[in-house]
Scaffold this motif. Structure first.
Motif, PDB file in Angstrom:
ATOM      1  N   PHE A  64      -4.995 -16.782  -4.194  1.00  0.00           N
ATOM      2  CA  PHE A  64      -4.211 -15.629  -4.638  1.00  0.00           C
ATOM      3  C   PHE A  64      -4.795 -14.326  -4.096  1.00  0.00           C
ATOM      4  O   PHE A  64      -4.053 -13.429  -3.659  1.00  0.00           O
ATOM      5  CB  PHE A  64      -4.168 -15.603  -6.160  1.00  0.00           C
ATOM      6  CG  PHE A  64      -3.398 -14.445  -6.722  1.00  0.00           C
ATOM      7  CD1 PHE A  64      -2.007 -14.438  -6.717  1.00  0.00           C
ATOM      8  CD2 PHE A  64      -4.068 -13.343  -7.246  1.00  0.00           C
ATOM      9  CE1 PHE A  64      -1.295 -13.363  -7.229  1.00  0.00           C
ATOM     10  CE2 PHE A  64      -3.370 -12.266  -7.758  1.00  0.00           C
ATOM     11  CZ  PHE A  64      -1.976 -12.276  -7.752  1.00  0.00           C
ATOM     12  N   SER A  65      -6.105 -14.205  -4.104  1.00  0.00           N
ATOM     13  CA  SER A  65      -6.751 -13.003  -3.568  1.00  0.00           C
ATOM     14  C   SER A  65      -6.516 -12.880  -2.064  1.00  0.00           C
ATOM     15  O   SER A  65      -6.282 -11.778  -1.553  1.00  0.00           O
ATOM     16  CB  SER A  65      -8.250 -13.037  -3.864  1.00  0.00           C
ATOM     17  OG  SER A  65      -8.491 -13.132  -5.256  1.00  0.00           O
ATOM     18  N   GLY A  66      -6.542 -14.030  -1.354  1.00  0.00           N
ATOM     19  CA  GLY A  66      -6.275 -13.982   0.087  1.00  0.00           C
ATOM     20  C   GLY A  66      -4.846 -13.569   0.407  1.00  0.00           C
ATOM     21  O   GLY A  66      -4.603 -12.787   1.334  1.00  0.00           O
ATOM     22  N   ALA A  67      -3.891 -14.082  -0.379  1.00  0.00           N
ATOM     23  CA  ALA A  67      -2.491 -13.690  -0.161  1.00  0.00           C
ATOM     24  C   ALA A  67      -2.267 -12.216  -0.457  1.00  0.00           C
ATOM     25  O   ALA A  67      -1.544 -11.519   0.256  1.00  0.00           O
ATOM     26  CB  ALA A  67      -1.575 -14.553  -1.022  1.00  0.00           C
ATOM     27  N   LEU A  68      -2.914 -11.727  -1.526  1.00  0.00           N
ATOM     28  CA  LEU A  68      -2.781 -10.309  -1.867  1.00  0.00           C
ATOM     29  C   LEU A  68      -3.411  -9.423  -0.805  1.00  0.00           C
ATOM     30  O   LEU A  68      -2.867  -8.367  -0.453  1.00  0.00           O
ATOM     31  CB  LEU A  68      -3.425 -10.049  -3.231  1.00  0.00           C
ATOM     32  CG  LEU A  68      -3.220  -8.656  -3.833  1.00  0.00           C
ATOM     33  CD1 LEU A  68      -1.720  -8.378  -4.019  1.00  0.00           C
ATOM     34  CD2 LEU A  68      -3.950  -8.540  -5.153  1.00  0.00           C
ATOM     35  N   ALA A  69      -4.546  -9.845  -0.265  1.00  0.00           N
ATOM     36  CA  ALA A  69      -5.182  -9.067   0.798  1.00  0.00           C
ATOM     37  C   ALA A  69      -4.332  -9.070   2.067  1.00  0.00           C
ATOM     38  O   ALA A  69      -4.270  -8.073   2.786  1.00  0.00           O
ATOM     39  CB  ALA A  69      -6.572  -9.636   1.096  1.00  0.00           C
ATOM     40  N   ALA A  70      -3.651 -10.197   2.345  1.00  0.00           N
ATOM     41  CA  ALA A  70      -2.768 -10.238   3.516  1.00  0.00           C
ATOM     42  C   ALA A  70      -1.579  -9.298   3.359  1.00  0.00           C
ATOM     43  O   ALA A  70      -1.167  -8.629   4.314  1.00  0.00           O
ATOM     44  CB  ALA A  70      -2.280 -11.672   3.742  1.00  0.00           C
ATOM     45  N   LEU A  71      -1.029  -9.234   2.131  1.00  0.00           N
ATOM     46  CA  LEU A  71       0.075  -8.292   1.889  1.00  0.00           C
ATOM     47  C   LEU A  71      -0.391  -6.852   2.028  1.00  0.00           C
ATOM     48  O   LEU A  71       0.334  -6.002   2.554  1.00  0.00           O
ATOM     49  CB  LEU A  71       0.658  -8.524   0.494  1.00  0.00           C
ATOM     50  CG  LEU A  71       1.473  -9.812   0.303  1.00  0.00           C
ATOM     51  CD1 LEU A  71       1.931  -9.924  -1.138  1.00  0.00           C
ATOM     52  CD2 LEU A  71       2.678  -9.822   1.238  1.00  0.00           C
ATOM     53  N   GLN A  72      -1.610  -6.558   1.563  1.00  0.00           N
ATOM     54  CA  GLN A  72      -2.133  -5.207   1.703  1.00  0.00           C
ATOM     55  C   GLN A  72      -2.360  -4.850   3.164  1.00  0.00           C
ATOM     56  O   GLN A  72      -2.231  -3.682   3.549  1.00  0.00           O
ATOM     57  CB  GLN A  72      -3.433  -5.056   0.916  1.00  0.00           C
ATOM     58  CG  GLN A  72      -3.244  -5.031  -0.595  1.00  0.00           C
ATOM     59  CD  GLN A  72      -4.554  -4.860  -1.333  1.00  0.00           C
ATOM     60  OE1 GLN A  72      -5.624  -5.083  -0.769  1.00  0.00           O
ATOM     61  NE2 GLN A  72      -4.469  -4.475  -2.589  1.00  0.00           N
ATOM     62  N   ALA A  73      -2.689  -5.833   3.979  1.00  0.00           N
ATOM     63  CA  ALA A  73      -2.876  -5.563   5.400  1.00  0.00           C
ATOM     64  C   ALA A  73      -1.557  -5.265   6.101  1.00  0.00           C
ATOM     65  O   ALA A  73      -1.521  -4.555   7.112  1.00  0.00           O
ATOM     66  CB  ALA A  73      -3.565  -6.751   6.070  1.00  0.00           C
ATOM     67  N   VAL A  74      -0.438  -5.799   5.564  1.00  0.00           N
ATOM     68  CA  VAL A  74       0.873  -5.553   6.171  1.00  0.00           C
ATOM     69  C   VAL A  74       1.464  -4.237   5.677  1.00  0.00           C
ATOM     70  O   VAL A  74       1.917  -3.403   6.464  1.00  0.00           O
ATOM     71  CB  VAL A  74       1.825  -6.732   5.866  1.00  0.00           C
ATOM     72  CG1 VAL A  74       3.242  -6.419   6.339  1.00  0.00           C
ATOM     73  CG2 VAL A  74       1.318  -8.004   6.526  1.00  0.00           C
TER      74      VAL A  74
END
Length: 229
Positions: free
Chosen positions: A181-191
């Motif tokens: 979940f933290s990795g997915a959230l960090a990926a969204l923040q990068a986009v």
């Protein structure tokens, strides 16, 4: 004075369109041609703040003049009644009543058509300022840095049925889920970066202004040619 404000309100979508035309607005204000040399009138950050202030002030002006536009629309009922009285022949009172009722029934639609695009442009401009990491100040300042979201460690819940059997494996599954979940959230923040929001809401503001200009041109053509026929 009111006539000047009404004309300014009518031309405000054109001004918003020109503020996003780079050769006319940004290039001219940042590097104004003065003979053979160019003079920098304002920085890029100052120009962005001036553009935000301009759009907000024009939207507030249009909202402040709503009463005058709605009253002008309601005056159409009186105009149509006077026009029907000048026509030859006897006119039934029910026909006059239908004309007046038609104007008042469409008042909410006209209000929505007038205030909807203005509010949408105002909200998109405010979102552009907030999410695009802009500033209201006219002086250059250090851009703010959005801190990264750090999730606190989540304690693994203890269920009655799993309290005795394999607690370590259950805790590892919980930690793996939190990590995904933290990795997915960090990926969204990068986009969804401030640069992405700048492009999105700047285009939305420009598109709403363009639609207002096109609809105003159709309205002028309708009132000048089609309504008279």
């Amino acid at each position: 004075m009111i006539q000047i404000l009404l004309h300014t309100s009518f031309l405000s979508p054109v001004v918003v369109l020109l503020m996003w035309v780079k050769p006319i607005a940004r290039d001219f204000l940042e590097n104004a041609p003065m003979g053979k040399t160019s003079v920098t009138l304002m920085s890029s950050t100052t120009f962005s703040s001036v553009r935000l202030w301009t759009v907000v002030c024009l939207c507030v002006l249009r909202l402040a003049l709503t009463r005058y536009h709605m009253q002008a629309y309601l005056n159409l009922a009186h105009k149509w009644v006077e026009q029907m009285k000048r026509e030859a022949g006897r006119i039934a009172a029910i026909d006059i009543q239908r004309k007046v009722t038609r104007v008042f029934c469409y008042l909410t639609v006209v209000t929505l058509q007038y205030m909807g695009p203005t509010l949408l442009m105002l909200f998109s401009t405010l979102l552009l300022k907030s999410l695009g990491d802009f500033s209201w100040g006219l002086l250059p300042e250090t851009p703010g840095v959005t801190p990264a979201l750090v999730l606190p460690p989540t304690p693994a819940p203890v269920l009655p049925g799993l309290e005795e059997e394999e607690p370590e494996e259950f805790e590892e599954d919980i930690q793996a889920t939190v990590a995904r979940f933290s990795g997915a959230l960090a990926a969204l923040q990068a986009v969804f970066t401030p640069l992405f929001y700048r492009g999105l809401f700047a285009f939305l503001t420009w598109w709403v202004a363009a639609c207002q200009v096109i609809s105003s041109l159709f309205g002028i053509y309708f009132h000048q040619y089609l309504m008279q026929s």
